[in-house]
Design a protein around this motif. Structure first.
Motif, PDB file in Angstrom:
ATOM      1  N   MET A  99      -1.053 -51.088  -0.601  1.00 22.63           N
ATOM      2  CA  MET A  99      -0.818 -52.086  -1.656  1.00 22.63           C
ATOM      3  C   MET A  99       0.542 -51.733  -2.247  1.00 22.63           C
ATOM      4  SD  MET A  99      -4.612 -52.224  -3.436  1.00 22.63           S
ATOM      5  CE  MET A  99      -4.795 -50.492  -3.790  1.00 22.63           C
ATOM      6  N   ALA A 100       1.443 -52.695  -2.285  1.00 20.23           N
ATOM      7  CA  ALA A 100       2.805 -52.348  -2.707  1.00 20.23           C
ATOM      8  C   ALA A 100       3.482 -53.548  -3.346  1.00 20.23           C
ATOM      9  CB  ALA A 100       3.610 -51.857  -1.505  1.00 20.23           C
ATOM     10  N   GLY A 101       4.510 -53.227  -4.128  1.00 18.33           N
ATOM     11  CA  GLY A 101       5.271 -54.264  -4.817  1.00 18.33           C
ATOM     12  C   GLY A 101       5.934 -53.623  -6.023  1.00 18.33           C
ATOM     13  N   PRO A 102       6.577 -54.442  -6.837  1.00 19.97           N
ATOM     14  CA  PRO A 102       7.312 -53.856  -7.962  1.00 19.97           C
ATOM     15  C   PRO A 102       6.395 -53.342  -9.064  1.00 19.97           C
ATOM     16  CG  PRO A 102       7.388 -56.251  -8.073  1.00 19.97           C
ATOM     17  CD  PRO A 102       6.689 -55.910  -6.783  1.00 19.97           C
ATOM     18  N   CYS A 103       6.916 -52.426  -9.854  1.00 22.53           N
ATOM     19  CA  CYS A 103       6.178 -51.977 -11.042  1.00 22.53           C
ATOM     20  C   CYS A 103       5.887 -53.203 -11.895  1.00 22.53           C
ATOM     21  CB  CYS A 103       7.027 -50.967 -11.819  1.00 22.53           C
ATOM     22  SG  CYS A 103       6.246 -50.450 -13.356  1.00 22.53           S
ATOM     23  N   ARG A 127       1.311 -55.718  -5.278  1.00 23.12           N
ATOM     24  CA  ARG A 127       1.155 -55.259  -6.651  1.00 23.12           C
ATOM     25  C   ARG A 127       2.309 -55.792  -7.508  1.00 23.12           C
ATOM     26  NH1 ARG A 127       1.693 -50.179  -9.626  1.00 23.12           N
ATOM     27  NH2 ARG A 127       2.844 -51.642 -10.955  1.00 23.12           N
ATOM     28  N   GLY A 128       2.110 -55.833  -8.805  1.00 22.34           N
ATOM     29  CA  GLY A 128       3.164 -56.262  -9.710  1.00 22.34           C
ATOM     30  C   GLY A 128       2.563 -56.383 -11.092  1.00 22.34           C
ATOM     31  N   GLY A 129       3.228 -55.815 -12.073  1.00 22.47           N
ATOM     32  CA  GLY A 129       2.698 -55.844 -13.425  1.00 22.47           C
ATOM     33  C   GLY A 129       3.218 -57.044 -14.194  1.00 22.47           C
ATOM     34  N   ALA A 130       2.297 -57.821 -14.770  1.00 21.90           N
ATOM     35  CA  ALA A 130       2.685 -58.919 -15.657  1.00 21.90           C
ATOM     36  C   ALA A 130       2.529 -58.467 -17.110  1.00 21.90           C
ATOM     37  CB  ALA A 130       1.817 -60.142 -15.375  1.00 21.90           C
ATOM     38  N   VAL A 300       7.729 -50.723  -5.115  1.00 21.92           N
ATOM     39  CA  VAL A 300       8.888 -51.078  -4.283  1.00 21.92           C
ATOM     40  C   VAL A 300       9.710 -52.100  -5.064  1.00 21.92           C
ATOM     41  CG1 VAL A 300       9.626 -52.119  -2.103  1.00 21.92           C
ATOM     42  CG2 VAL A 300       7.535 -50.733  -2.173  1.00 21.92           C
ATOM     43  N   HIS A 301      11.008 -51.895  -5.086  1.00 22.19           N
ATOM     44  CA  HIS A 301      11.890 -52.826  -5.819  1.00 22.19           C
ATOM     45  C   HIS A 301      13.060 -53.171  -4.906  1.00 22.19           C
ATOM     46  CE1 HIS A 301      14.532 -54.458  -8.913  1.00 22.19           C
ATOM     47  NE2 HIS A 301      13.492 -54.453  -9.747  1.00 22.19           N
ATOM     48  N   PRO A 302      13.488 -54.445  -4.883  1.00 19.88           N
ATOM     49  CA  PRO A 302      14.608 -54.800  -3.997  1.00 19.88           C
ATOM     50  C   PRO A 302      15.887 -54.053  -4.357  1.00 19.88           C
ATOM     51  CG  PRO A 302      13.979 -56.663  -5.414  1.00 19.88           C
ATOM     52  CD  PRO A 302      12.924 -55.605  -5.574  1.00 19.88           C
ATOM     53  N   ASN A 303      16.003 -53.676  -5.626  1.00 22.04           N
ATOM     54  CA  ASN A 303      17.180 -52.921  -6.055  1.00 22.04           C
ATOM     55  C   ASN A 303      16.744 -51.942  -7.153  1.00 22.04           C
ATOM     56  OD1 ASN A 303      19.598 -51.913  -6.794  1.00 22.04           O
ATOM     57  ND2 ASN A 303      20.561 -53.893  -7.231  1.00 22.04           N
ATOM     58  N   PRO A 304      16.192 -50.776  -6.760  1.00 27.98           N
ATOM     59  CA  PRO A 304      15.602 -49.867  -7.749  1.00 27.98           C
ATOM     60  C   PRO A 304      16.531 -49.528  -8.909  1.00 27.98           C
ATOM     61  CG  PRO A 304      15.075 -49.123  -5.542  1.00 27.98           C
ATOM     62  CD  PRO A 304      16.047 -50.264  -5.389  1.00 27.98           C
ATOM     63  N   ALA A 305      17.838 -49.471  -8.651  1.00 30.42           N
ATOM     64  CA  ALA A 305      18.769 -49.091  -9.716  1.00 30.42           C
ATOM     65  C   ALA A 305      18.775 -50.097 -10.855  1.00 30.42           C
ATOM     66  CB  ALA A 305      20.174 -48.931  -9.140  1.00 30.42           C
ATOM     67  N   GLU A 306      18.358 -51.322 -10.567  1.00 27.13           N
ATOM     68  CA  GLU A 306      18.381 -52.361 -11.604  1.00 27.13           C
ATOM     69  C   GLU A 306      17.000 -52.670 -12.169  1.00 27.13           C
ATOM     70  OE1 GLU A 306      20.417 -55.769 -10.136  1.00 27.13           O
ATOM     71  OE2 GLU A 306      22.336 -54.697 -10.077  1.00 27.13           O
TER      72      GLU A 306
END
Ligand code: PEP
Ligand code: MN
Length: 339
Positions: A99-103, A127-130, A300-306
């Protein structure tokens, strides 16, 4: 439950304990040794608080025999439980579910990019937090219902299920309407009204271990959800607070086989929050699968630095792709597959 009397407990004190046992509807079993008397309490002791006996005169200590949780215990339900999601994904059972996706859901574009990346690596649960429970009130708190709508749209386009956190009992119906799996976060593990509310949500729940909670407390929290009517509960080890500061938390790898012994609920591991560092996530994820975890929950984030939250521990799409293929190798080595 076994009640150990003091060495010099009197007959009256023993009688007092027997009377209390009887008044609570249990049958006593008295065993008089040369030094002291011990009294067994026959019956399901779980609803009884041991202090009911500890406070009585002549009692030295009370020893529980049964775990304080029943529905969650492997004794009660010996076979591994499997949670079936509407898109065909299974949490628990033979395969190791990724299971994966942005915080946090930050924007439609960010979510879409993260979802496509993890989907491309074989992930079917996004996954993804709203609703984000943040340590600081000044940090990004999530987009709330708008975030749920984005999750649903993006997941539907890709045929994915959604796991997302719910933070208050009142929000349970709203989140359950949009997500296949409700996540209860570490900070809410002992929010008993929230646990009870997810009991009737009609959706599976992934319950995260509190930062300072024991395995027994985690399983008692799971018991709340089960006792309120929801059989589909998975428990998640996400790191606990220790004296170590090199990592954000300390993943209790022991918890994986301990939980597998104590419960048949699926066991999830979150190596992202446990380590707090993207560079460490892969190694800890490998250990988790090797130790017997049924699922991984990874940021997982497309651009973790941002990233607006948890960027340091979020994997880039490329790093996640590598991790997913490593996970497949570890799973195969122990006779499982990843899904
Ligand atoms: C999360 O999954 O984004 C999260 C907040 O996790 P935890 O509750 O484990 O801190
Ligand atoms: Mn996070």
């Amino acid at each position: 439950m076994v009640i150990v009397m003091h060495a010099h407990a009197s007959e009256e004190e023993v009688e007092g304990v027997l009377a209390r046992i009887g008044s609570l509807g249990f049958t006593p079993h008295v065993s008089k040794g040369t030094e002291r008397t011990i009294i067994g309490v026959i019956g399901d002791e779980r609803p009884v608080d041991p202090t009911a006996f500890e406070a009585l005169d002549g009692v030295e200590r009370v020893v529980r025999i049964l775990h304080p949780f029943k529905l969650a215990s492997r004794d009660f339900h010996p076979a591994d439980r499997v949670i079936h999601l509407p898109n065909g994904s299974k949490l628990g059972g033979e395969d190791v579910l990724l299971m994966a996706g942005p915080c946090a859901v930050e924007s439609r574009e960010q979510l879409q990019a993260a979802a496509e990346a993890v989907h491309g690596a074989g992930v079917r649960v996004l996954r993804g937090g709203a609703f984000k429970p943040r340590t600081s009130p000044y940090s990004f708190q999530g987009h709330g219902e708008k975030g749920l709508v984005m999750l649903r749209e993006v997941a539907d386009e890709l045929g994915m299920a959604v796991i997302t956190e719910v933070v208050t009992p009142e929000d349970v119906p709203m989140v359950a309407e949009r997500a296949e799996v409700l996540q209860i976060g570490a900070r809410n593990m002992q929010n008993y009204r929230l646990l009870a509310a997810t009991g009737s949500a009609g959706r599976p729940v992934v319950l995260k271990r509190g930062l300072g909670s024991t395995i027994e407390e985690l399983l008692q929290a799971a018991e709340y959800i089960l006792a309120h009517g929801n059989p589909d509960v998975a428990v998640c080890e996400r790191g606990i607070r220790t004296f170590e500061t090199a990592t954000r938390f300390t993943l209790d790898i022991n918890a994986v086989p301990v939980l597998k012994q104590l419960t048949s609920l699926p066991v999830v591991v979150d190596p992202s929050h446990a380590t707090g560092h993207a560079d460490l996530v892969g190694a800890v994820a490998r250990a988790a699968v090797a130790a017997g975890a049924d699922a991984l929950l990874i940021e997982v984030h497309p651009n973790p630095a941002e990233a607006l939250s948890d960027g340091a521990q979020s994997l880039s799409p490329a790093a996640f792709g590598r991790l997913a293929s490593e996970m497949a190798g570890i799973a195969r080595a122990i006779g499982r597959n990843t899904a």
